[in-house]
Write an enzyme that holds these catalytic residues in place. Structure first.
Site, mmCIF file in Angstrom:
data_model
loop_
_atom_site.group_PDB
_atom_site.id
_atom_site.type_symbol
_atom_site.label_atom_id
_atom_site.label_comp_id
_atom_site.label_asym_id
_atom_site.label_seq_id
_atom_site.Cartn_x
_atom_site.Cartn_y
_atom_site.Cartn_z
ATOM 1 N N HIS A 182 0.847 -1.192 0.000
ATOM 2 C CA HIS A 182 0.000 0.000 0.000
ATOM 3 C C HIS A 182 0.884 1.244 0.000
ATOM 4 O O HIS A 182 1.466 1.628 1.013
ATOM 5 C CB HIS A 182 -0.892 -0.008 1.240
ATOM 6 N N HIS A 185 -3.080 6.675 -0.921
ATOM 7 C CA HIS A 185 -4.074 7.222 0.015
ATOM 8 C C HIS A 185 -3.461 7.941 1.208
ATOM 9 O O HIS A 185 -4.067 8.029 2.275
ATOM 10 C CB HIS A 185 -5.026 6.119 0.482
ATOM 11 N N TYR A 187 -0.857 7.171 3.050
ATOM 12 C CA TYR A 187 -0.230 6.379 4.101
ATOM 13 C C TYR A 187 1.288 6.434 3.950
ATOM 14 O O TYR A 187 1.818 7.131 3.080
ATOM 15 C CB TYR A 187 -0.821 4.970 4.118
#
Length: 363
Positions: A182, A185, A187
């Site tokens: 990931h 977004h 992060y």
């Protein structure tokens, strides 16, 4: 007679063949009441239903590689063997439905230690006295409305790389077929990529190559501990939607580097790192971003975001804009969307659950 459909054509990545191009996007559930990162019955039923519904790949929610990497205390984790054993039960069921299982490995960075998205009226950073913890990031720049993080040291960055690698090893041992990093977004990895959140002056900041270094080290770390047959995805936010921020051209460049380091596939989303921006919401609004990365970087990609009809999903794949589509909210509304999509597109499937055969649509 079955029609030819791009959406229902198998897709092979490394040693894994996914039965179709209609996949489940990772969706946070904030459902670990015990705050121990161990998935239980909710995750079995939630993810199992999506597998039963005919998806080609089910990617489980953003799963923290360390306790401090959780978005909220209610997040799932993959930093202990006990968590891995709990995930194995879920993966076994997903496989029993003929579906491949993926896990999104994540560290929330400065967006960690927040109240969950439901079940409380509280919002923003969760105080340490209420079960929160100090947060970290590329630089001591807070996400608007959240507490200020502490900038990671070089040694601490290396430790997070090790956390990703250890979580990846546990995930593969638990039976997951696909791993996803990931880096979207807003992060932690996105925080390093974006010049709006990364103000460092060492080898992890400044130039694009420096800002991408952390992500590439994570890819290298995972590749060193998993078999060559395991596909590795990266989720990117293709743009911050902000002047002087992370953008599509940088995404293309870093996707190319990531592919050279062993990433196989790129899950293209957008936004999440800064507030106060205008996001052009509309049907398929992120598809052009996926197509941009696919064509410019010459890599395989998926599209996600307000994809809600079988015809729309089919067109995205058939036109070559993306190699697959990821669905989120539409699958929450209709877990059997893939089965319905096949019917509407005139495709005969051999993986209807036998318990449900009597419910098949008839022409």
């Amino acid at each position: 007679m079955s029609s030819v459909s791009a959406l229902f054509t198998p897709f092979t990545v490394r040693g894994v063949t996914l039965r179709n191009r209609l996949w489940v996007a990772p969706m946070c559930q904030y459902s670990i009441d015990q705050h121990d990162g161990i998935p239980r019955d909710w995750h079995l039923v939630h993810l199992g239903a999506l597998a039963r519904g005919g998806a080609g790949l089910v990617i489980a929610e953003a799963t923290a590689v360390s306790p401090e990497g959780r978005i909220s205390a209610e997040d799932t984790g993959m930093w202990t063997d006990e968590q891995a054993r709990a995930w194995q039960r879920i993966v076994t069921f997903i496989h029993s439905q003929g579906t491949s299982a993926g896990l999104q490995l994540a560290h929330a960075g400065r967006k960690a230690s927040v109240w969950p998205a439901w079940g409380t009226e509280q919002a923003g950073t969760r105080p340490i006295g209420d079960g929160g913890w100090p947060t970290v990031s590329a630089s001591a720049v807070p996400f608007p409305g959240y507490d200020s993080p502490v900038a990671l040291t070089v040694d601490e960055i290396a430790a997070v790389v090790d956390d990703f690698a250890s979580a990846a090893r546990r995930a593969v041992d638990a039976g997951f077929d696909v791993l996803e990093i990931h880096a979207a977004h807003g992060y932690l990895l996105h925080q390093f990529l974006s010049p709006l959140s990364n103000l460092r002056t060492d080898r992890y900041g400044g130039s694009l190559a420096n800002r991408a270094r952390f992500l590439l080290e994570v890819i290298d770390g995972i590749r060193a501990v998993v078999a060559d047959t395991v596909p590795l995805f990266v989720r990117f936010s293709a743009t911050d939607y902000a002047p002087d921020g992370w953008n599509e051209e940088q995404t293309v460049t870093v996707a190319g580097w990531a592919a050279e380091h062993g990433a196989d596939f790129f899950d293209i989303s957008s936004g999440g790192n800064v507030t106060g921006v205008t996001i052009p919401l509309g049907p398929g609004y992120q598809v052009p971003l996926a197509e941009f990365v696919k064509t410019r970087a010459d890599v395989a990609v998926s599209a996600v975001g307000l994809i809600t009809t079988p015809a729309q999903a089919e067109e995205i794949v058939a036109s070559g804009q993306a190699d697959a589509v990821l669905l989120g909210r539409q699958l929450l509304r209709d877990p059997h969307f893939p089965l319905r999509a096949a019917h509407e597109l005139g495709v005969s499937l051999d993986y209807w659950p036998p318990q449900y055969l009597r419910a098949q649509w008839r022409d």
